[in-house]
Design a protein around this motif. Structure first.
Motif, short mmCIF file in Angstrom:
data_model
loop_
_atom_site.label_atom_id
_atom_site.label_comp_id
_atom_site.label_asym_id
_atom_site.label_seq_id
_atom_site.Cartn_x
_atom_site.Cartn_y
_atom_site.Cartn_z
N SER A 25 1.16 56.27 26.69
CA SER A 25 0.93 57.80 26.83
C SER A 25 2.27 58.33 26.01
N SER A 80 -4.43 63.19 32.26
CA SER A 80 -3.00 63.67 31.73
C SER A 80 -3.17 64.25 30.24
N LEU A 81 -4.19 63.75 29.68
CA LEU A 81 -4.29 64.54 28.22
C LEU A 81 -4.43 66.11 28.49
N MET A 106 3.70 62.48 22.72
CA MET A 106 3.00 63.82 22.62
C MET A 106 3.14 64.50 23.96
N SER A 116 -6.58 58.89 32.30
CA SER A 116 -5.95 59.03 31.26
C SER A 116 -6.33 60.58 30.69
N PHE A 122 0.25 54.21 22.39
CA PHE A 122 -0.87 54.67 22.83
C PHE A 122 -1.04 54.24 24.09
N SER A 123 -0.72 53.11 24.63
CA SER A 123 -0.82 52.56 25.99
C SER A 123 -0.10 53.24 27.06
N GLY A 146 -5.67 52.88 30.45
CA GLY A 146 -6.65 53.62 30.04
C GLY A 146 -7.54 52.65 29.17
N LEU A 147 -8.33 53.47 28.46
CA LEU A 147 -8.91 52.62 27.19
C LEU A 147 -8.15 51.80 26.63
N GLY A 148 -6.77 52.35 26.32
CA GLY A 148 -6.00 51.56 25.64
C GLY A 148 -5.87 50.18 26.18
N ASN A 149 -5.73 50.35 27.34
CA ASN A 149 -5.49 48.78 28.07
C ASN A 149 -6.78 48.03 28.22
N TYR A 189 -11.66 61.02 22.71
CA TYR A 189 -11.32 60.22 23.90
C TYR A 189 -12.26 60.39 25.10
N SER A 216 -2.03 57.64 34.00
CA SER A 216 -2.10 58.25 32.40
C SER A 216 -1.96 57.13 31.68
N ALA A 217 -0.93 56.15 31.83
CA ALA A 217 -0.81 55.25 30.86
C ALA A 217 -2.13 54.15 30.88
N MET A 248 1.32 60.96 16.58
CA MET A 248 1.95 60.42 17.68
C MET A 248 3.41 59.65 17.35
N1 TRP Z 1 -2.40 55.80 27.53
C1 TRP Z 1 -3.73 56.13 27.51
C2 TRP Z 1 -4.64 54.76 27.23
O1 TRP Z 1 -4.12 53.70 27.37
C3 TRP Z 1 -4.34 57.15 26.61
C4 TRP Z 1 -3.49 58.38 26.82
C5 TRP Z 1 -3.41 59.23 27.72
C6 TRP Z 1 -2.53 58.68 26.01
N2 TRP Z 1 -2.47 59.93 27.51
C7 TRP Z 1 -2.07 59.89 26.41
C8 TRP Z 1 -2.21 58.31 24.65
C9 TRP Z 1 -1.04 60.62 25.81
C10 TRP Z 1 -1.06 58.94 24.09
C11 TRP Z 1 -0.48 59.90 24.61
O2 TRP Z 1 -5.68 54.70 27.23
#
Ligand code: TRP
Length: 450
Positions: A230, A324-325, A233, A321, A227-228, A32-35, A110, A29-30, A389
């Motif tokens: 997660s 998980s959303l 939320m 990711s 964000f990264s 993802g595109l964020g990384n 996303y 979940s953590a 967030m």
């Molecule tokens: N963490 C994910 C990323 O780095 C994005 C993501 C998935 C997310 N679940 C989340 C961000 C919940 C915030 C809250 O791409």
């Protein structure tokens, strides 16, 4: 498909089948595109190694605290975010509800980006990157049929995995996808580091120059940690709710951010040395992955091979990711509206597709339609990442520190004293005072800057 798996029906909400499975799903979940997309371009834009260092410090100070907070609330209540808050204090359901709304909004766009990744895999396999990569990107995002179809496909894959349930779907796929991702990243980063001329990039990435560090960079690092990881939320509340009571939460709260940060670090190693080696601009911004990187691959020996692997990898990461959303929304619909998991997945999938359509079109056809001066895509991102967030994170701290009470939370963290948690008083101070104050400062500074 006959549903004879007891984990899949609403009476039994489902549970992770193993500790490793949980860790990989949460790390999935953590990561993802964020990384893979955001982190390297933020480093490139915000001064390199100094940014990296600040990022790591924030993960240590804030990331662990909030991660433990979310996991403990989920495991204590074994409920979706709304139910979790409400079961401890009736008036606080809204805080969880807010998280569910946030995850819905994030997933709607996303998945549009996920669709671009799908389109890029095809372009990469067919060798399209030897052309003008700026034009390739702009043409794609401004299109109608292709991005919408890919948005649909990406959501469809997400729904399919979540549909299969907690241990049978999410956990099973994370167990395959995460190690694959890790292996590929190692290969690609070795490729990046060994390119002739990579050393300049390495220096930029690893040798801090604090004169480069600005307030904007620090703010960006903070937002990126949220964000990264997660956080903010309820994704980790939801994943925590599928945990059996004997898990060691402090340990998980350290391992998950560690994996996430390590993968972000690796993707910096993949991207930055290559960008420098081939003479591109590291401060390119969001286009770094979609415009600069394909051009880098096109110039590289075996570029089609490495480029394709890279985008497939990004797809895996984005999928673990996005599930998980979706799971946050599904857990709410299953727990609270008593709708079967399978129907919940399908209904939410359709709604998410529809809400994503204006986001996708707002980069082309609907470019002229602006709300508060932003196109729909930017507005959705602004509302979710910049406003909802941080508020979610702040509410979580207040709730755990003051409403539920950090002492009671600690009882659950330590499984009534069975598990040693050496940093317990530090965690209390962090969640009651330090983290909320930091969030408030950042929240208002960002708002006044934007
Ligand atoms: N963490 C994910 C990323 O780095 C994005 C993501 C998935 C997310 N679940 C989340 C961000 C919940 C915030 C809250 O791409």
């Amino acid at each position: 498909m006959i549903n004879n798996n007891p984990h899949n029906n609403p009476e039994n909400r489902g549970q992770w089948s193993s500790k490793l499975g949980f860790i990989l799903a949460a790390a999935g979940s953590a990561v993802g595109l964020g990384n893979l997309w955001k982190f390297p371009y933020l480093v490139g834009k915000n001064g390199g190694a100094a940014f990296l260092l600040v990022y790591i410090l924030i993960v240590i100070g804030l990331g662990f605290t909030l991660m433990l907070g979310e996991l403990v609330l989920g495991r204590k209540t074994q409920l979706n975010p709304l139910g979790a808050y409400r079961s401890i204090n009736k008036k606080w359901g809204f805080a969880g509800g807010l998280g569910i709304v946030t995850s819905f909004i994030i997933l709607s766009y996303y998945s549009v980006i996920g669709g671009w990744i799908l389109a890029y895999i095809i372009r990469s396999l067919t060798g399209a990157f030897s052309g003008d990569t700026v034009a390739i990107f702009e043409e794609l995002i401004a299109g109608v049929q292709e991005p919408l179809f890919m948005h649909f496909l990406f959501l469809f894959a997400t729904v399919l995995i979540v549909y299969a349930g907690v241990s049978g779907g999410i956990e099973k796929y994370s167990k395959i996808l995460m190690p694959t991702l890790f292996g590929f990243l190692i290969i690609l980063s070795i490729r990046g580091i060994t390119l002739p001329g990579a050393s300049k990039g390495l220096e930029f990435y690893l040798k801090p120059d604090f004169t480069q560090l600005t307030t904007t960079a620090i703010l960006a690092a903070l937002g990126q940690v949220f964000f990264s990881l997660s956080l903010g939320m309820g994704a980790m509340i939801t994943y925590g709710s599928y945990l059996p009571k004997d898990t060691n939460l402090p340990k998980s709260s350290v391992i998950i951010p560690l994996i996430d940060s390590f993968i972000a670090f690796l993707s910096g190693l993949v991207v930055l040395p290559a960008v420098f080696a081939l003479g591109f601009e590291a401060g390119e911004g969001p286009g770094l992955m979609f415009i600069t990187l394909p051009a880098v691959f096109a110039k590289m020996p075996f570029g089609i091979f490495f480029g394709s692997i890279f985008f497939i990898l990004v797809l895996f990461a984005a999928l673990t990711s996005s599930i998980s959303l979706l799971e946050v929304c599904v857990s709410y619909v299953v727990d609270e509206l008593k709708i079967r998991r399978r129907y919940a997945c399908i209904i939410l999938g359709i709604l998410l597709f529809l809400v994503g359509v204006p986001s996708s079109l707002s980069l082309g056809l609907l470019k002229g339609v602006k709300i508060f001066g932003m196109v729909f895509f930017d507005l959705a991102d602004f509302i979710a990442s910049t406003i909802l967030m941080p508020i979610g994170g702040l509410l979580l701290c207040i709730f755990i520190g003051w409403i539920w009470g950090s002492k009671k939370a600690l009882k659950e963290v330590t499984n009534n004293g069975e598990i040693k948690f050496a940093a317990s008083s530090l965690w209390e101070i962090a969640i009651k005072y330090v983290v909320p104050i930091i969030i408030i400062i950042v929240f208002f500074t960002t708002l006044t800057n934007s």
